[in-house]
Design an enzyme around this catalytic site. Sequence first.
Site, PDB file in Angstrom:
ATOM      1  N   ASP A 250      -3.863   2.386  -5.216  1.00 48.54           N
ATOM      2  CA  ASP A 250      -2.749   2.523  -4.275  1.00 48.54           C
ATOM      3  C   ASP A 250      -2.398   1.216  -3.560  1.00 48.54           C
ATOM      4  O   ASP A 250      -1.597   1.218  -2.624  1.00 48.54           O
ATOM      5  CB  ASP A 250      -3.057   3.610  -3.242  1.00 48.54           C
ATOM      6  N   GLU A 251      -2.975   0.110  -3.980  1.00 48.43           N
ATOM      7  CA  GLU A 251      -2.740  -1.149  -3.277  1.00 48.43           C
ATOM      8  C   GLU A 251      -2.674  -2.311  -4.263  1.00 48.43           C
ATOM      9  O   GLU A 251      -3.489  -2.408  -5.181  1.00 48.43           O
ATOM     10  CB  GLU A 251      -3.863  -1.375  -2.259  1.00 48.43           C
TER      11      GLU A 251
ATOM     12  N   ASP B  55       0.849  -1.196   0.000  1.00 51.67           N
ATOM     13  CA  ASP B  55       0.000   0.000   0.000  1.00 51.67           C
ATOM     14  C   ASP B  55       0.884   1.244   0.000  1.00 51.67           C
ATOM     15  O   ASP B  55       1.848   1.332   0.776  1.00 51.67           O
ATOM     16  CB  ASP B  55      -0.900   0.012   1.234  1.00 51.67           C
TER      17      ASP B  55
END
Length: 424
Positions: free
Chosen positions: A117-118, A18
Amino acid sequence: MIKMNYSKEPRRDILCIDVTSFFASVESVRLGLHPLASYVVVMSKADQDGGLVLAAAPRVKKEYGIKTGSRRYEIPKHSFIQIVEPHMTLYLKVNAMINAIFLEFVAETDLHLYSIDESFLDVTASHALYGSTKEIALKIQTTIWQRLRLFVTIGIGDNPLMAKLALDNAAKKEKNGIAEWHYKDVPETLWKIQPITEMWGIGSRTASNLYRLGIDSVYDLSQYSVHSLKKIHGTIGEQLFYHAHGIDQSIISQKYTPLSRSFGKSQILDRDYIDAYEIEVVIREMADQVAARLRNHHAQTGMIHLTIRFSGEILDKGFNQQLKIFPTSSSQKIIETCLFLFRKHYNNEPVRQLAISCGKIHYQSDLQLDLFESAEQTISREELEKVIDRIRFKYGYTSLVHASSLTSGGTAIKRSGLVSGHQG
């Protein structure tokens, strides 16, 4: 005590990575600031009191309690907080750069992009080149920092579930941003998660259902009868039981995209809409765009769901209504259904947010005739809509719009230049 025999469960070396406060971190780097030391807040419509926080730097979260979803009026005056507008195109570009770094360590089949974002990486086949799982995690973390000045936290696990839980519940609290959770650690890690809503996959609604069964912790869930859970909640109940033991048999390289997907659209209006005609203009635009997405995926919907949210000044929050319909991807029919639901339940309150979503999705291979119109009408309508779709695809959505979109209530033309609902 119920304990599992993990000897026959798949064991992979999974990383869940993340990017810390992604949007805010990217903006911090753009401004020449350290992402972990800045006071940057990314906000949509920052010139309005109701402006929405899309991301906040870690220090802002810790010192001011401002987080994603906070509003402009919640930000203290005379603070160190620096508000910036979102740059969605930049975030997509940086995301692509991060993904390129991941592909230096794993094959494309071993990479699963969970969100902007992950991501999940299966590094089981990467040890000969890059070392142990922990060493690979450190190398990825260091590479992203050196090249992009972004800090990432990493959860390590025997499967995607354990890696994700390690990320959310431990890695983000560690100084080096890395945590490992394995099957052998379940009693001391997974079972200690509190409250139960901190467990990945358990939201407030699921938690409420579990509370009624006397289950208020992950440990309680792991000790409940799996047969009873399945009888009460079906396959979801059974899945929750095994997740409470850290069991997840999914393999990233065998991942697939299911046919059944979500089709919908939502938007927050720039102002309160009090004229029913203006609200209907926005509904028409949104329904038209949802229908176009269905046609693009050769899909049809058998249920339309309309959500209307009123202004924050109104005690009544709004309404959610749905209606089963004959399967269709017709703009005209979806618009008509949405307007029917709106006119039936709207009570002249100021509207600030709208959402349209589709259910009972199925994929068509042949022409679907409608019992309520002739075959000639169906064919003519579908051909017309295909022509409109092709023109919009080639020249942009605004090349063909309804005349009502030119009125003061229309939002489609203005929003056509946005990325994910925000300025690029």
